[in-house]
Design a protein around this motif. Structure first.
Motif, PDB file in Angstrom:
ATOM      1  N   GLN A   1     -20.644 -16.011   5.625  1.00 54.05           N
ATOM      2  CA  GLN A   1     -19.424 -16.790   5.775  1.00 54.05           C
ATOM      3  C   GLN A   1     -19.244 -17.114   7.251  1.00 54.05           C
ATOM      4  N   ASP A   2     -18.387 -18.103   7.542  1.00 51.29           N
ATOM      5  CA  ASP A   2     -18.197 -18.547   8.926  1.00 51.29           C
ATOM      6  C   ASP A   2     -17.754 -17.406   9.839  1.00 51.29           C
ATOM      7  N   TRP A   3     -16.831 -16.557   9.369  1.00 53.42           N
ATOM      8  CA  TRP A   3     -16.350 -15.473  10.219  1.00 53.42           C
ATOM      9  C   TRP A   3     -17.469 -14.479  10.527  1.00 53.42           C
ATOM     10  N   GLN A   4     -18.397 -14.305   9.587  1.00 57.30           N
ATOM     11  CA  GLN A   4     -19.516 -13.399   9.822  1.00 57.30           C
ATOM     12  C   GLN A   4     -20.458 -13.985  10.874  1.00 57.30           C
TER      13      GLN A   4
ATOM     14  N   GLU B   1     -19.616 -16.047  13.235  1.00 61.49           N
ATOM     15  CA  GLU B   1     -18.933 -15.968  14.524  1.00 61.49           C
ATOM     16  C   GLU B   1     -19.069 -14.579  15.138  1.00 61.49           C
ATOM     17  N   LYS B   2     -18.929 -13.533  14.317  1.00 66.02           N
ATOM     18  CA  LYS B   2     -19.057 -12.165  14.817  1.00 66.02           C
ATOM     19  C   LYS B   2     -20.473 -11.901  15.336  1.00 66.02           C
TER      20      LYS B   2
ATOM     21  N   LYS C   1     -20.913 -13.749  18.630  1.00 66.76           N
ATOM     22  CA  LYS C   1     -20.186 -13.049  19.690  1.00 66.76           C
ATOM     23  C   LYS C   1     -20.959 -11.813  20.132  1.00 66.76           C
TER      24      LYS C   1
END
Length: 72
Positions: free
Chosen positions: A38-41, A43-44, A47
């Motif tokens: 998923q997008d949040w994964q 991004e993490k 980062k």
């Protein structure tokens, strides 16, 4: 145990293989069933890579030492 990757040449072969595996009660999944991050994964992960490049990380020994201090 080893896994097999099978490359059927056409739709008919694919359907026969799926039917056979189902009949034999062998678990399988197709590439279409593999979930993407998923997008949040994503991004993490990005980062984390950025932090590592900038030297913002702790060694395994540092983390272990901090954990030991917390449980004293």
């Amino acid at each position: 145990m080893e896994n097999l990757i099978i490359y059927p040449e056409n739709q008919k072969q694919l359907q026969i293989l799926k039917s056979l595996l189902e009949e034999m009660k062998i678990k399988f999944k197709s590439e279409e069933q593999v979930e993407e991050l998923q997008d949040w994964q994503k991004e993490k992960i990005l980062k984390g890579i950025k932090d590592i490049k900038e030297g913002k990380f702790s060694s395994n020994d540092d983390v272990s030492q901090k954990a030991r201090e917390c449980i004293k």
